[in-house]
Write an enzyme that holds these catalytic residues in place. Structure first.
Site, PDB file in Angstrom:
ATOM      1  N   ASN A  12       0.866  -1.175   0.000  1.00 21.00           N
ATOM      2  CA  ASN A  12       0.000   0.000   0.000  1.00 21.00           C
ATOM      3  C   ASN A  12       0.902   1.224   0.000  1.00 21.00           C
ATOM      4  OD1 ASN A  12      -1.863   1.994   0.435  1.00 21.00           O
ATOM      5  ND2 ASN A  12      -2.370   1.406   2.541  1.00 21.00           N
ATOM      6  N   LYS A  14       0.176   4.216  -0.487  1.00 26.79           N
ATOM      7  CA  LYS A  14      -0.472   5.461  -0.015  1.00 26.79           C
ATOM      8  C   LYS A  14      -0.159   6.592  -1.007  1.00 26.79           C
ATOM      9  CE  LYS A  14      -0.364   3.523   4.550  1.00 26.79           C
ATOM     10  NZ  LYS A  14      -0.397   3.711   6.000  1.00 26.79           N
ATOM     11  N   HIS A  99      -9.825   1.447   4.616  1.00 23.28           N
ATOM     12  CA  HIS A  99      -8.558   1.710   5.313  1.00 23.28           C
ATOM     13  C   HIS A  99      -8.808   2.775   6.388  1.00 23.28           C
ATOM     14  CE1 HIS A  99      -4.502   2.996   6.192  1.00 23.28           C
ATOM     15  NE2 HIS A  99      -4.099   1.851   5.670  1.00 23.28           N
ATOM     16  N   GLU A 101      -7.185   5.229   7.323  1.00 26.48           N
ATOM     17  CA  GLU A 101      -6.913   6.613   6.924  1.00 26.48           C
ATOM     18  C   GLU A 101      -8.065   7.187   6.107  1.00 26.48           C
ATOM     19  OE1 GLU A 101      -3.037   5.961   5.187  1.00 26.48           O
ATOM     20  OE2 GLU A 101      -2.233   5.550   7.183  1.00 26.48           O
ATOM     21  N   GLU A 169      -5.901  -4.484  10.727  1.00 30.15           N
ATOM     22  CA  GLU A 169      -4.940  -3.382  10.849  1.00 30.15           C
ATOM     23  C   GLU A 169      -5.266  -2.544  12.082  1.00 30.15           C
ATOM     24  OE1 GLU A 169      -2.710  -2.326   7.050  1.00 30.15           O
ATOM     25  OE2 GLU A 169      -4.429  -1.027   7.192  1.00 30.15           O
ATOM     26  N   GLY A 175       1.929   2.749  10.830  1.00 30.84           N
ATOM     27  CA  GLY A 175       2.912   3.827  10.680  1.00 30.84           C
ATOM     28  C   GLY A 175       3.575   4.258  11.973  1.00 30.84           C
ATOM     29  N   SER A 215       2.785  -1.566  10.614  1.00 31.72           N
ATOM     30  CA  SER A 215       4.230  -1.574  10.889  1.00 31.72           C
ATOM     31  C   SER A 215       4.895  -2.927  10.623  1.00 31.72           C
ATOM     32  CB  SER A 215       4.514  -1.100  12.317  1.00 31.72           C
ATOM     33  OG  SER A 215       4.117   0.247  12.472  1.00 31.72           O
TER      34      SER A 215
HETATM   35  P1  PGA Z   1       2.389   0.720   7.765  1.00 31.59           P
HETATM   36  O1  PGA Z   1       0.966   0.916   7.029  1.00 31.59           O
HETATM   37  O2  PGA Z   1       2.950  -0.592   7.266  1.00 31.59           O
HETATM   38  O3  PGA Z   1       3.201   1.907   7.327  1.00 31.59           O
HETATM   39  O4  PGA Z   1       2.123   0.696   9.214  1.00 31.59           O
HETATM   40  C1  PGA Z   1       0.101  -0.168   6.826  1.00 31.59           C
HETATM   41  C2  PGA Z   1      -1.172   0.311   6.201  1.00 31.59           C
HETATM   42  O5  PGA Z   1      -1.620   1.428   6.527  1.00 31.59           O
HETATM   43  O6  PGA Z   1      -1.770  -0.386   5.379  1.00 31.59           O
END
Ligand code: PGA
Length: 253
Positions: A12, A14, A99, A101, A169, A175, A215
Site C-alpha cells: 500500500n 499510499k 482503510h 486513513e 490493521e 505507521g 508496521s
Molecule cells: P504501515 O501501514 O505498514 O506503514 O504501518 C500499513 C497500512 O496502513 O496499510
C-alpha cells in the site's frame, strides 16, 4: 488459515512516491523481487494516477495491480472519484476498502459494504480493513471489530466469502513502529473466524482469508507469518523500500 490460496502480500504505497519516474523505479525493483518468488501473490496498490503506466511494466504478471480505494457507485456525478469498472479496465484485481486513513476522512461501514459488493461483482478481490483505535483491558475493542466485519460481509452471498480478504490493521500499529505481537494476531484471527462462523456458518467462515497490516517490516514479518494465523500482509511504509519489502515477501515462504 485457508490453504488453497498462495500467501498474499500487498504494497500500500499510499500517496507515495512523489513522481511517476520514482514509481516506475520502485515498481520494477518490486517486480524483480517478486519474479523470484512465484509462490507469493505480490500486489502493488499505487496512487490511481500511476496505475496505467505501471500496468505496462507488468506483462509477465509477477506483480498484480491493486487500488487503494474505489467509489461505491459505478458512474455519475462524483467529482474526484474512480469506479471499479475503470480500475478493472486497467487490470486492477485487488482493491483496499475501509482503510483507517479513509475511515478517518468519513468513509462509513455502509460505504465499505457497497464497495465490497461492487468489487466482487467485477470479479476483483476486496481487501477489507478492520481495526481498533486502541485496546482496552476489558476487550471492548472486539465489539468494534465485529461491527466492521458484519457490516462489510452481510450483504454478500456466502459463496463469495472466499473471494474476500480481511486485513486486520490495528490503528495504533499503522505507521507507528508498534506492531501487534504474534499472540495478538493469533487471537484476532481466531476472533474473526469465530465471529464469521457464528453469523455465516463454519464452512463459509473458513474460506475468508485474514492478513495483517500495521508496521510490518523485514524483522517482524517471519514471526507474524510463522503463527500460521494469517495469509499474508498489507504493508505501508516498508513497501517503499524494495530490499525490505523483498524480505517481507520471503518471510511468507
Ligand atoms: P504501515 O501501514 O505498514 O506503514 O504501518 C500499513 C497500512 O496502513 O496499510
Amino acid at each position: 488459515m485457508t490453504k488453497k490460496h498462495l500467501p498474499l502480500v500487498i504494497a500500500n504505497w499510499k500517496m507515495n512516491p512523489g513522481s511517476l519516474s520514482e514509481a516506475k523505479k520502485l515498481f520494477l525493483a518490486i517486480r524483480n523481487a517478486a519474479k523470484k518468488l512465484n509462490s507469493v501473490t505480490t500486489v502493488v496498490a499505487p496512487p490511481f494516477v500511476y496505475i496505467s503506466d505501471l500496468q505496462k511494466l507488468s506483462p509477465a504478471g509477477s506483480v498484480t495491480l491493486g487500488a487503494q480505494n474505489v467509489h461505491e457507485e459505478l458512474q455519475g456525478a462524483h467529482t474526484g472519484e474512480v469506479s471499479i469498472n475503470m480500475l478493472s479496465g486497467l487490470s486492477v484485481r485487488y482493491v483496499i476498502v475501509g482503510h483507517s486513513e479513509r475511515r478517518a476522512n468519513g468513509e462509513t461501514d455502509a460505504q465499505v459494504a457497497k464497495k465490497v459488493e461492487l468489487i466482487l461483482k467485477a470479479r476483483s478481490t476486496p481487501i477489507v480493513c478492520v481495526g481498533e483505535r486502541e485496546r482496552d483491558v476489558q476487550g471492548n475493542f472486539y465489539v468494534h471489530i465485529e461491527k466492521q466485519l458484519l457490516s462489510a460481509l452481510t450483504g454478500i452471498a456466502k459463496s463469495r466469502h472466499k473471494d474476500v480478504v480481511i486485513a486486520y490493521e490495528p490503528i495504533w500499529a499503522i505507521g507507528t513502529g508498534a506492531t501487534a505481537t504474534p499472540e495478538d494476531v493469533v487471537e484476532m484471527q481466531l476472533f474473526i473466524h469465530k465471529t464469521l462462523a457464528k453469523h455465516f456458518g463454519r464452512t463459509t467462515a473458513a474460506t475468508v482469508r485474514v492478513i495483517y497490516g500495521g508496521s510490518v517490516n523485514a524483522d517482524n514479518a517471519a514471526a507474524l507469518y510463522g503463527t500460521g494465523a494469517i495469509n499474508g500482509f498489507l504493508v505501508g511504509g516498508a513497501s517503499l523500500k524494495p530490499a525490505e519489502f523483498s524480505r517481507i515477501l520471503s518471510a511468507t515462504l
